[in-house]
Write a protein that holds these residues in place. Sequence first.
Motif, PDB file in Angstrom:
ATOM      1  N   ASP A  54      -9.884   3.018   7.075  1.00 41.72           N
ATOM      2  CA  ASP A  54      -8.630   3.384   6.411  1.00 41.72           C
ATOM      3  C   ASP A  54      -7.867   2.152   5.963  1.00 41.72           C
ATOM      4  O   ASP A  54      -7.282   2.129   4.873  1.00 41.72           O
ATOM      5  CB  ASP A  54      -7.752   4.226   7.343  1.00 41.72           C
ATOM      6  CG  ASP A  54      -8.274   5.636   7.528  1.00 41.72           C
ATOM      7  OD1 ASP A  54      -9.143   6.051   6.732  1.00 41.72           O
ATOM      8  OD2 ASP A  54      -7.810   6.316   8.467  1.00 41.72           O
ATOM      9  N   LEU A  55      -7.860   1.117   6.788  1.00 43.78           N
ATOM     10  CA  LEU A  55      -7.168  -0.124   6.441  1.00 43.78           C
ATOM     11  C   LEU A  55      -7.801  -0.777   5.213  1.00 43.78           C
ATOM     12  O   LEU A  55      -7.100  -1.230   4.304  1.00 43.78           O
ATOM     13  CB  LEU A  55      -7.176  -1.089   7.625  1.00 43.78           C
ATOM     14  CG  LEU A  55      -6.491  -2.424   7.404  1.00 43.78           C
ATOM     15  CD1 LEU A  55      -5.002  -2.221   7.151  1.00 43.78           C
ATOM     16  CD2 LEU A  55      -6.703  -3.334   8.593  1.00 43.78           C
ATOM     17  N   GLU A  56      -9.121  -0.789   5.151  1.00 44.59           N
ATOM     18  CA  GLU A  56      -9.808  -1.361   3.982  1.00 44.59           C
ATOM     19  C   GLU A  56      -9.475  -0.564   2.721  1.00 44.59           C
ATOM     20  O   GLU A  56      -9.188  -1.144   1.669  1.00 44.59           O
ATOM     21  CB  GLU A  56     -11.322  -1.362   4.211  1.00 44.59           C
ATOM     22  CG  GLU A  56     -11.795  -2.374   5.236  1.00 44.59           C
ATOM     23  CD  GLU A  56     -13.284  -2.223   5.544  1.00 44.59           C
ATOM     24  OE1 GLU A  56     -13.992  -1.508   4.794  1.00 44.59           O
ATOM     25  OE2 GLU A  56     -13.734  -2.819   6.527  1.00 44.59           O
ATOM     26  N   GLU A  60      -7.423  -1.840  -0.545  1.00 50.47           N
ATOM     27  CA  GLU A  60      -7.998  -1.717  -1.891  1.00 50.47           C
ATOM     28  C   GLU A  60      -7.047  -0.936  -2.800  1.00 50.47           C
ATOM     29  O   GLU A  60      -6.791  -1.336  -3.933  1.00 50.47           O
ATOM     30  CB  GLU A  60      -9.341  -1.002  -1.801  1.00 50.47           C
ATOM     31  CG  GLU A  60     -10.017  -0.808  -3.142  1.00 50.47           C
ATOM     32  CD  GLU A  60     -11.332  -0.076  -3.010  1.00 50.47           C
ATOM     33  OE1 GLU A  60     -11.884   0.305  -4.054  1.00 50.47           O
ATOM     34  OE2 GLU A  60     -11.821   0.137  -1.898  1.00 50.47           O
ATOM     35  N   PHE A  61      -6.498   0.158  -2.289  1.00 50.98           N
ATOM     36  CA  PHE A  61      -5.558   0.967  -3.069  1.00 50.98           C
ATOM     37  C   PHE A  61      -4.311   0.163  -3.405  1.00 50.98           C
ATOM     38  O   PHE A  61      -3.839   0.179  -4.538  1.00 50.98           O
ATOM     39  CB  PHE A  61      -5.178   2.223  -2.279  1.00 50.98           C
ATOM     40  CG  PHE A  61      -4.152   3.073  -2.963  1.00 50.98           C
ATOM     41  CD1 PHE A  61      -4.517   3.947  -3.962  1.00 50.98           C
ATOM     42  CD2 PHE A  61      -2.815   2.984  -2.599  1.00 50.98           C
ATOM     43  CE1 PHE A  61      -3.573   4.731  -4.591  1.00 50.98           C
ATOM     44  CE2 PHE A  61      -1.862   3.765  -3.230  1.00 50.98           C
ATOM     45  CZ  PHE A  61      -2.251   4.638  -4.226  1.00 50.98           C
ATOM     46  N   GLN A  69      -6.411  -0.013 -11.973  1.00 49.84           N
ATOM     47  CA  GLN A  69      -7.865   0.024 -11.857  1.00 49.84           C
ATOM     48  C   GLN A  69      -8.373   1.287 -11.174  1.00 49.84           C
ATOM     49  O   GLN A  69      -9.572   1.507 -11.101  1.00 49.84           O
ATOM     50  CB  GLN A  69      -8.354  -1.204 -11.073  1.00 49.84           C
ATOM     51  CG  GLN A  69      -8.094  -2.509 -11.787  1.00 49.84           C
ATOM     52  CD  GLN A  69      -8.437  -3.715 -10.932  1.00 49.84           C
ATOM     53  OE1 GLN A  69      -8.514  -3.616  -9.711  1.00 49.84           O
ATOM     54  NE2 GLN A  69      -8.639  -4.855 -11.568  1.00 49.84           N
ATOM     55  N   LEU A  70      -7.480   2.141 -10.682  1.00 50.62           N
ATOM     56  CA  LEU A  70      -7.911   3.354  -9.995  1.00 50.62           C
ATOM     57  C   LEU A  70      -7.601   4.609 -10.791  1.00 50.62           C
ATOM     58  O   LEU A  70      -7.665   5.704 -10.275  1.00 50.62           O
ATOM     59  CB  LEU A  70      -7.231   3.442  -8.615  1.00 50.62           C
ATOM     60  CG  LEU A  70      -7.661   2.400  -7.602  1.00 50.62           C
ATOM     61  CD1 LEU A  70      -6.882   2.570  -6.302  1.00 50.62           C
ATOM     62  CD2 LEU A  70      -9.142   2.494  -7.311  1.00 50.62           C
TER      63      LEU A  70
END
Length: 139
Positions: A54-56, A60-61, A69-70
Amino acid sequence: MSKPLKISEEAAVQMPMKTVASLIIIVGLGTMGYCQIIERLNVADTRLQIMEKDLEENTEFRIKWPRGQLGSLPADSEQYMMLEDLYKTTDKLSEHIDSMSLNKVNIEFLTKQMDKVLSDIESLKDKARDMHYKNGNGQ
Protein backbone atom coordinates in the motif's frame (compact mmCIF):
# COMPACT_ATOMS: atom_id res chain seq x y z
CA MET A 1 34.14 -46.55 37.59
CA SER A 2 30.60 -46.57 36.66
CA LYS A 3 28.95 -49.02 34.49
CA PRO A 4 27.98 -47.85 31.02
CA LEU A 5 24.27 -47.42 30.49
CA LYS A 6 22.94 -49.91 27.99
CA ILE A 7 19.59 -49.16 26.39
CA SER A 8 17.97 -51.68 24.15
CA GLU A 9 14.60 -52.36 22.65
CA GLU A 10 13.80 -54.63 25.47
CA ALA A 11 14.61 -52.13 28.22
CA ALA A 12 11.61 -51.37 30.35
CA VAL A 13 10.85 -48.10 32.06
CA GLN A 14 8.38 -47.81 34.83
CA MET A 15 6.68 -44.48 35.46
CA PRO A 16 3.55 -43.52 37.30
CA MET A 17 0.56 -42.86 35.01
CA LYS A 18 0.14 -39.40 36.52
CA THR A 19 3.62 -38.41 35.33
CA VAL A 20 3.02 -39.81 31.84
CA ALA A 21 -0.25 -37.87 31.52
CA SER A 22 1.45 -34.71 32.78
CA LEU A 23 4.27 -35.11 30.21
CA ILE A 24 1.73 -35.61 27.40
CA ILE A 25 -0.22 -32.51 28.48
CA ILE A 26 2.96 -30.41 28.77
CA VAL A 27 4.16 -31.48 25.30
CA GLY A 28 0.68 -30.76 23.85
CA LEU A 29 0.55 -27.31 25.45
CA GLY A 30 4.07 -26.53 24.25
CA THR A 31 3.21 -27.58 20.70
CA MET A 32 -0.01 -25.57 20.74
CA GLY A 33 1.80 -22.48 22.11
CA TYR A 34 4.50 -22.81 19.44
CA CYS A 35 1.85 -23.05 16.68
CA GLN A 36 0.03 -19.97 18.02
CA ILE A 37 3.27 -17.95 18.11
CA ILE A 38 4.07 -18.99 14.52
CA GLU A 39 0.52 -18.06 13.44
CA ARG A 40 0.79 -14.62 15.06
CA LEU A 41 4.12 -14.08 13.31
CA ASN A 42 2.52 -15.07 9.99
CA VAL A 43 -0.37 -12.62 10.55
CA ALA A 44 2.05 -9.82 11.46
CA ASP A 45 4.25 -10.60 8.44
CA THR A 46 1.22 -10.60 6.11
CA ARG A 47 0.04 -7.26 7.48
CA LEU A 48 3.51 -5.82 7.06
CA GLN A 49 3.68 -6.98 3.44
CA ILE A 50 0.23 -5.50 2.70
CA MET A 51 1.23 -2.20 4.32
CA GLU A 52 4.46 -2.07 2.31
CA LYS A 53 2.53 -2.70 -0.91
CA ASP A 54 0.00 0.00 0.00
CA LEU A 55 2.84 2.39 0.81
CA GLU A 56 4.49 1.75 -2.57
CA GLU A 57 1.19 2.28 -4.40
CA ASN A 58 0.48 5.42 -2.38
CA THR A 59 3.92 6.81 -3.18
CA GLU A 60 3.44 6.03 -6.87
CA PHE A 61 -0.01 7.65 -6.82
CA ARG A 62 1.26 10.70 -4.91
CA ILE A 63 4.00 11.27 -7.49
CA LYS A 64 2.20 10.34 -10.72
CA TRP A 65 -1.30 11.78 -10.09
CA PRO A 66 -0.29 15.48 -10.09
CA ARG A 67 1.76 14.88 -13.24
CA GLY A 68 -1.29 13.42 -15.02
CA GLN A 69 0.37 10.06 -15.63
CA LEU A 70 -2.49 8.04 -14.10
CA GLY A 71 -5.33 9.36 -16.23
CA SER A 72 -8.23 11.44 -15.03
CA LEU A 73 -11.31 11.01 -12.92
CA PRO A 74 -14.65 10.24 -14.59
CA ALA A 75 -15.95 13.58 -13.36
CA ASP A 76 -13.05 15.31 -15.12
CA SER A 77 -13.85 13.51 -18.36
CA GLU A 78 -17.48 14.58 -18.09
CA GLN A 79 -16.43 18.18 -17.46
CA TYR A 80 -14.12 18.09 -20.49
CA MET A 81 -17.01 16.87 -22.65
CA MET A 82 -19.24 19.64 -21.30
CA LEU A 83 -16.55 22.24 -22.00
CA GLU A 84 -16.16 20.96 -25.54
CA ASP A 85 -19.91 21.23 -26.05
CA LEU A 86 -19.85 24.79 -24.67
CA TYR A 87 -17.07 25.71 -27.12
CA LYS A 88 -19.11 24.33 -30.02
CA THR A 89 -22.21 26.21 -28.86
CA THR A 90 -20.20 29.42 -28.46
CA ASP A 91 -18.81 29.05 -31.98
CA LYS A 92 -22.33 28.58 -33.37
CA LEU A 93 -23.56 31.63 -31.46
CA SER A 94 -20.63 33.69 -32.74
CA GLU A 95 -21.43 32.71 -36.32
CA HIS A 96 -25.09 33.58 -35.74
CA ILE A 97 -24.16 36.97 -34.30
CA ASP A 98 -21.84 37.65 -37.24
CA SER A 99 -24.64 36.81 -39.68
CA MET A 100 -26.98 39.07 -37.72
CA SER A 101 -24.54 41.96 -38.02
CA LEU A 102 -24.55 41.47 -41.80
CA ASN A 103 -28.35 41.48 -41.64
CA LYS A 104 -28.22 44.75 -39.76
CA VAL A 105 -26.12 46.29 -42.53
CA ASN A 106 -28.58 44.98 -45.11
CA ILE A 107 -31.56 46.27 -43.11
CA GLU A 108 -29.98 49.72 -42.80
CA PHE A 109 -29.28 49.79 -46.54
CA LEU A 110 -32.82 48.69 -47.36
CA THR A 111 -34.24 51.25 -44.91
CA LYS A 112 -32.33 54.03 -46.69
CA GLN A 113 -33.50 52.74 -50.05
CA MET A 114 -37.09 52.56 -48.82
CA ASP A 115 -36.89 56.12 -47.48
CA LYS A 116 -35.64 57.24 -50.90
CA VAL A 117 -38.43 55.31 -52.63
CA LEU A 118 -41.04 56.89 -50.35
CA SER A 119 -39.67 60.39 -50.97
CA ASP A 120 -39.63 59.70 -54.73
CA ILE A 121 -43.24 58.47 -54.56
CA GLU A 122 -44.25 61.59 -52.66
CA SER A 123 -42.52 63.83 -55.20
CA LEU A 124 -44.20 61.93 -58.06
CA LYS A 125 -47.56 62.31 -56.33
CA ASP A 126 -46.89 66.05 -55.96
CA LYS A 127 -45.98 66.33 -59.64
CA ALA A 128 -49.05 64.35 -60.64
CA ARG A 129 -51.27 66.67 -58.56
CA ASP A 130 -49.61 69.73 -60.03
CA MET A 131 -50.15 68.39 -63.54
CA HIS A 132 -53.69 67.55 -62.75
CA TYR A 133 -54.41 71.09 -61.51
CA LYS A 134 -52.49 72.70 -64.40
CA ASN A 135 -54.48 70.86 -66.95
CA GLY A 136 -57.64 72.36 -65.57
CA ASN A 137 -59.11 69.22 -64.22
CA GLY A 138 -58.85 70.46 -60.65
CA GLN A 139 -62.09 71.52 -59.12
